[in-house]
Design a protein around this motif. Structure first.
Motif, short mmCIF file in Angstrom:
data_model
loop_
_atom_site.label_atom_id
_atom_site.label_comp_id
_atom_site.label_asym_id
_atom_site.label_seq_id
_atom_site.Cartn_x
_atom_site.Cartn_y
_atom_site.Cartn_z
N GLU A 108 0.88 -1.36 -0.05
CA GLU A 108 -0.03 0.07 0.21
C GLU A 108 0.96 1.31 0.07
OE1 GLU A 108 -3.98 1.46 1.98
OE2 GLU A 108 -2.56 0.44 3.49
N LEU A 109 1.81 1.20 0.99
CA LEU A 109 2.81 2.41 0.85
C LEU A 109 3.68 2.57 -0.21
CD1 LEU A 109 4.38 4.53 2.42
CD2 LEU A 109 6.15 2.85 2.97
N THR A 110 3.96 1.37 -1.09
CA THR A 110 4.64 1.37 -2.35
C THR A 110 3.57 2.09 -3.45
OG1 THR A 110 5.95 -0.62 -2.16
CG2 THR A 110 5.64 0.13 -4.24
N GLU A 111 2.60 1.63 -3.59
CA GLU A 111 1.38 2.14 -4.68
C GLU A 111 1.20 3.61 -4.04
OE1 GLU A 111 -2.11 0.00 -4.42
OE2 GLU A 111 -0.95 -1.69 -5.40
N LYS B 8 -2.83 10.95 -4.65
CA LYS B 8 -3.47 11.31 -3.29
C LYS B 8 -2.35 11.51 -2.07
CE LYS B 8 -6.14 7.41 -3.72
NZ LYS B 8 -6.61 6.15 -3.22
N GLY B 9 -1.30 11.81 -2.35
CA GLY B 9 -0.05 11.92 -1.37
C GLY B 9 -0.04 10.72 -0.59
N LEU B 10 0.55 10.83 0.52
CA LEU B 10 0.48 9.64 1.43
C LEU B 10 -0.56 9.78 2.43
CD1 LEU B 10 1.86 7.04 2.47
CD2 LEU B 10 3.27 8.31 3.58
N PRO B 11 -1.63 9.09 2.55
CA PRO B 11 -2.63 9.03 3.41
C PRO B 11 -2.21 9.03 4.93
CG PRO B 11 -3.39 8.03 1.62
CD PRO B 11 -2.23 8.29 1.43
N ASP B 12 -2.74 9.53 5.92
CA ASP B 12 -2.17 9.01 7.23
C ASP B 12 -2.51 7.71 7.51
OD1 ASP B 12 -0.86 10.25 9.39
OD2 ASP B 12 -2.83 9.91 10.54
N SER B 13 -3.61 7.30 7.04
CA SER B 13 -3.92 5.74 7.39
C SER B 13 -3.07 4.92 6.86
CB SER B 13 -5.41 5.40 6.85
OG SER B 13 -5.45 5.70 5.37
N VAL B 14 -2.45 5.20 5.91
CA VAL B 14 -1.18 4.40 5.04
C VAL B 14 -0.25 4.43 6.17
CG1 VAL B 14 -0.07 3.88 3.15
CG2 VAL B 14 -2.48 4.46 2.86
N TYR B 15 0.35 5.61 6.27
CA TYR B 15 1.59 6.07 7.17
C TYR B 15 1.35 5.24 8.47
CZ TYR B 15 4.78 8.26 10.21
OH TYR B 15 5.66 8.34 11.22
N GLN B 16 0.14 5.14 9.02
CA GLN B 16 -0.06 4.84 10.49
C GLN B 16 0.23 3.13 10.26
OE1 GLN B 16 0.22 6.07 13.32
NE2 GLN B 16 0.25 8.28 12.30
N VAL C 87 1.66 1.25 8.13
CA VAL C 87 3.06 0.84 8.07
C VAL C 87 3.97 1.02 9.04
CG1 VAL C 87 5.24 1.68 6.94
CG2 VAL C 87 3.35 1.54 5.40
N ARG C 88 3.66 2.11 10.05
CA ARG C 88 4.54 2.41 11.18
C ARG C 88 3.97 1.30 12.26
NH1 ARG C 88 6.90 6.44 12.83
NH2 ARG C 88 7.55 4.80 14.30
N SER C 89 2.83 0.60 11.99
CA SER C 89 2.61 -0.24 13.11
C SER C 89 3.38 -1.56 12.83
CB SER C 89 1.13 -0.77 12.99
OG SER C 89 0.69 -1.48 11.68
N HIS C 90 4.13 -1.74 11.86
CA HIS C 90 4.97 -2.94 11.66
C HIS C 90 6.54 -2.54 11.14
CE1 HIS C 90 1.35 -5.27 10.42
NE2 HIS C 90 1.05 -4.24 9.53
N PHE C 91 6.78 -1.10 11.16
CA PHE C 91 8.13 -0.48 10.94
C PHE C 91 8.50 0.40 11.89
CE2 PHE C 91 6.80 -2.68 7.38
CZ PHE C 91 7.94 -3.76 6.70
N ASN C 92 9.49 0.89 12.49
CA ASN C 92 9.97 1.60 13.24
C ASN C 92 10.55 2.94 12.21
OD1 ASN C 92 12.82 1.54 12.58
ND2 ASN C 92 13.10 0.16 14.04
N GLU C 93 10.78 3.99 12.70
CA GLU C 93 10.90 5.13 12.16
C GLU C 93 12.21 5.03 11.02
OE1 GLU C 93 11.83 8.51 14.78
OE2 GLU C 93 9.84 8.86 14.86
N GLN C 94 13.46 4.48 11.49
CA GLN C 94 14.31 4.25 10.49
C GLN C 94 13.89 3.16 9.47
OE1 GLN C 94 18.03 2.34 12.49
NE2 GLN C 94 19.11 2.17 10.72
#
Length: 149
Positions: A90-93, A101-109, A111-118
């Protein structure tokens, strides 16, 4: 089909820069299979036949099932992807189609539930890298087998 130009000969410094990006991602600790799924999905969206061909072959060599590769264009409807893979796809798309659509906050959140900032920044760099390769490939007219002569 005819290659428009061989970018490798036309500008070796540009190729070297792309290779540095590729090396960064490969040495980052990102799961290599996840990286290949990113590469295939972005390449499908960008219509880069050269990259799709290369990365499907690479993914098969890594032991990924044909089903997982064949269903990548419809990953939302396919049960063979993990939640982590779905988040990355989803992030890739979103980042490949950034102007839509830019990067919707829901997509960011998600991804962040699976990956740290780095790890998130590494994912962004992986997506940037394949998008760069795709643009280079499409612009120069690369196609499967174009460098085999």
């Amino acid at each position: 089909m005819k290659l428009r130009m061989d970018h490798r000969k036309a500008n070796p410094k540009a190729l070297n820069t792309m290779m540095k990006l590729e090396t960064f991602v490969k040495e980052s600790g990102l799961d290599p299979i996840l990286y290949e799924l990113i590469k295939i999905r972005a390449s499908q969206i960008n219509g880069c036949a050269f990259c799709i061909d290369m990365h499907v072959k690479d993914t098969l060599k890594m032991g990924v099932s044909e089903q997982k590769i064949y269903l990548l264009t419809a990953w939302r409807e396919a049960p063979c992807y993990t939640e982590k893979e779905r988040a990355v796809l989803e992030l890739t798309e979103a980042l490949t189609l950034l102007s839509e659509k830019g990067l919707p906050d829901s997509v960011y959140q998600n991804v962040r539930s699976h990956f740290n900032e780095q790890e998130f920044v590494t994912l962004v760099m992986a997506i940037n890298t394949i998008n760069g390769w795709n643009r280079l490939g499409v612009a120069t007219g690369m196609f499967p087998g174009c460098f085999d002569q």
